[in-house]
Write an enzyme that holds these catalytic residues in place. Structure first.
Site, short mmCIF file in Angstrom:
data_model
loop_
_atom_site.label_atom_id
_atom_site.label_comp_id
_atom_site.label_asym_id
_atom_site.label_seq_id
_atom_site.Cartn_x
_atom_site.Cartn_y
_atom_site.Cartn_z
N LYS A 208 -12.74 -1.72 0.25
CA LYS A 208 -12.38 -2.12 1.61
C LYS A 208 -13.32 -3.21 2.08
CE LYS A 208 -9.20 -1.59 4.57
NZ LYS A 208 -7.81 -1.75 4.19
N SER B 52 -2.36 -2.00 3.48
CA SER B 52 -3.09 -1.16 4.42
C SER B 52 -2.12 -0.59 5.45
CB SER B 52 -4.22 -1.95 5.08
OG SER B 52 -5.27 -1.09 5.44
#
Length: 581
Positions: free
Chosen positions: A189, A380
């Site tokens: 991330k 996402s």
């Protein structure tokens, strides 16, 4: 009293004048709107110019004043482009297609979808030619589908492979005392990595390399089939920039001939029985060829979710739970809508808004078949809202996955100290407050980290349930890592590779309907205030001024930092801002 009467009369006169001006503009817009119908002449060549912004869904601007004053951005809708090429296959007036565009203003997945449709068009036996003075890499990828490909004698082809660049701000933060406090879950991330370090992590380099190689393999495979050049040869051409002039490009079989534009026009005329009429893609769509006609009563609803996800009403460029959920409920209640396709083109955003949309989709799936079609990116939060569909389709070059979350908050503590600012707080309770002028304390960090972990766990569970996988299986391919559609298929994140039309067909099969028409959602309606929210004296926006002042690269840097500054709440967002070159 006389002065007061004159003042009131002046004010009244001012408003009457304003009303008359607007009425005048509306009258002009009405006249222009009644332009004569565009007719497709016989012996026509359809010219594909994709210089305008290509969006998955670009409904016509219903602001007549903006349209008449040319204050709206020129846009092309992908669904209409695909429909236009499909109609051109059987249109007796269309003799062939000419790909002639300065640039391709579309994402890689959109470009591939258009290219595949042109490949289908060739089955009709009609010709496809392409010409340019200079081919950008994406332009060449699209144009390489042509039967014959031509280049100006002093032209070039920018064929060099894919690359990307990520800027890192850690040293800048340390120097000036302005930083982003970051809390995240997922080793990949890396949306916030530039604020934590001054170089790319091994994990980020691994996923970025994998992503670029996967997309590049799709591009070279397609070009290889069309140009009869092996992928090994194509990679050698890219390594050595062997398309850098027209002669080298021809020697390496990237083009068929070196000619001037007038010679190209003459070749088109020969293929159109010596009498040629050219019609632009935009005009062909305006003539009614941008839709597939159907008298069927049954409908397949296509709901377009494009842009960043925000906790908001939403609009054409922003996915908000307000407008998307209204569209889902409207399609659900329409008895003629037999199935729903959600077209996702989003890097993600607000985790809360993603969850609210996910819930509405869960309710929808209980009543009607639900299929997801992924565009350029569905990552996402974009994957969050896709994961519970009955079937998920992605383009091979779609960027997807990125199952991870983060929180980022600006902090000016050191900067404030350097310029002599001291902030003092007073509170009634010992709750975990946060001030941008104070270092983040452990209590606030722990509470926020708990929220990030909770949302990550929820996200993974949503995917596990939707994809019929275990938590452990999802977690292994999650951690914020991005995948191409091709890789996502191998990992079980999607069911099939295909385009929007493929998704619509599958939705119809699930609904057990053979004849149907497509109904697009949402309907973007401007209120009166928004309809008049433009200047009739200038077409310049803040973004245009900044781009011209800063230049494209500096503007991108400003925009990246500005976007991070605006983030609210925990984010389910793409791991980094990726500009593929």
């Amino acid at each position: 009293m006389k002065f007061l009467r004159n003042l009131l009369a002046s004010i009244l006169g001012f408003f009457i004048a304003i009303f008359l001006i607007f009425a005048f503009f509306i009258a002009i817009a009405s006249v222009v709107g009644s332009d004569e119908e565009i007719v497709v002449k016989s012996n026509s060549v359809l010219e594909l110019d994709l210089s305008a912004i290509v969006k998955d869904y670009a409904p016509k601007d219903d602001n007549p004043l903006a349209e008449i004053l040319e204050l709206t951005d020129e846009k092309l809708a992908l669904n209409k482009i695909i429909n236009a090429i499909e109609n051109a296959k059987t249109d007796s007036n269309i003799k062939g297609i000419s790909i002639k565009t300065a640039l391709v203003n579309a994402g890689v997945a959109q470009t591939q979808a258009i290219r595949n449709k042109i490949e289908e068009f060739k089955d009709s036996g009609k010709f496809v030619y392409a010409y340019n003075d200079v081919y950008s890499q994406k332009n060449y990828y699209l144009s390489s589908v042509a039967d014959s490909l031509f280049l100006n004698p002093v032209g070039a082809i920018d064929f060099k492979g894919l690359s990307t660049e990520v800027l890192y701000y850690k040293d800048f933060e340390d120097k000036y005392g302005i930083k982003m406090e970051v809390i995240r879950h997922g080793k990949y991330k890396s949306a916030v990595e530039p604020y934590l370090t001054n170089k790319m992590s091994d994990a980020n380099r691994e996923q970025t390399t994998s992503l670029l190689k996967s997309i590049w393999s799709e591009i070279t495979d397609d070009i290889s089939k069309s140009r009869n050049i092996t992928t090994q040869q194509l990679n050698l051409i890219a390594d050595n920039a062997n398309g850098r002039n027209a002669i080298m490009a021809k020697d390496h079989k990237l083009i068929d001939a070196i000619i001037y534009e007038d010679e190209y026009e003459a070749k088109l005329a020969l293929n159109a029985d010596k009498k040629i009429n050219t019609i632009s893609l935009a005009d062909y769509i305006k003539s009614g060829k941008g839709r597939i006609s159907s008298t069927a009563k049954n409908k397949i609803a296509v709901i377009y979710a494009q842009g960043e996800i925000m906790y908001a009403e939403g609009n054409e460029n922003i996915i908000g739970q307000g407008i998307i959920n209204k569209a889902l409920r409207k399609a659900r209640k329409d008895k003629n809508v037999k199935a729903i396709v959600l077209r996702v083109n989003s890097p993600g955003g607000s985790a809360l808004a993603s969850e609210l949309i996910w819930r509405e989709l869960e309710l929808t799936k209980k009543e009607k078949p639900l299929v997801v079609s992924m565009g350029n990116v569905a990552a996402s939060g974009g994957y969050y809202i896709a994961c519970n569909a009955d079937k998920i389709l992605a383009e091979p070059t779609t960027i997807t996955g990125s199952i991870g979350v983060f929180g980022a908050i600006p902090n000016f503590n050191k900067f404030a100290d350097n310029i002599g600012i001291n902030a003092e707080q007073v509170s009634t309770n010992n709750n975990p407050n946060y001030s941008v002028f104070e270092p983040m304390d452990k209590k606030f960090y722990d509470v926020t980290k708990e929220g990030v972990e909770q949302i990550y766990t929820t996200f993974v569970n949503r995917v596990a349930t939707g994809r019929n996988m275990t938590f452990v299986q999802v977690n292994e391919i999650a951690q914020g890592r991005v995948w191409t559609g091709k890789e996502a298929l191998e990992n079980g994140l999607v069911d099939k590779l295909g385009n929007l039309n493929d998704a619509i067909k599958i939705a119809a099969e699930l609904a057990k309907v053979e004849t149907y028409k497509v109904r697009n959602y949402p309907n973007y309606k401007k209120d009166l205030k928004e309809a008049f929210s433009f200047s009739p004296f200038a077409k310049v926006s803040k973004e245009e001024i900044l781009k011209e002042t800063l230049g494209d690269e500096n503007y991108q840097l400003y925009n990246n930092v500005n976007q991070m500054k605006k983030l609210k709440g925990i984010q389910a967002r793409m791991p980094y801002i990726l500009q593929i070159k």
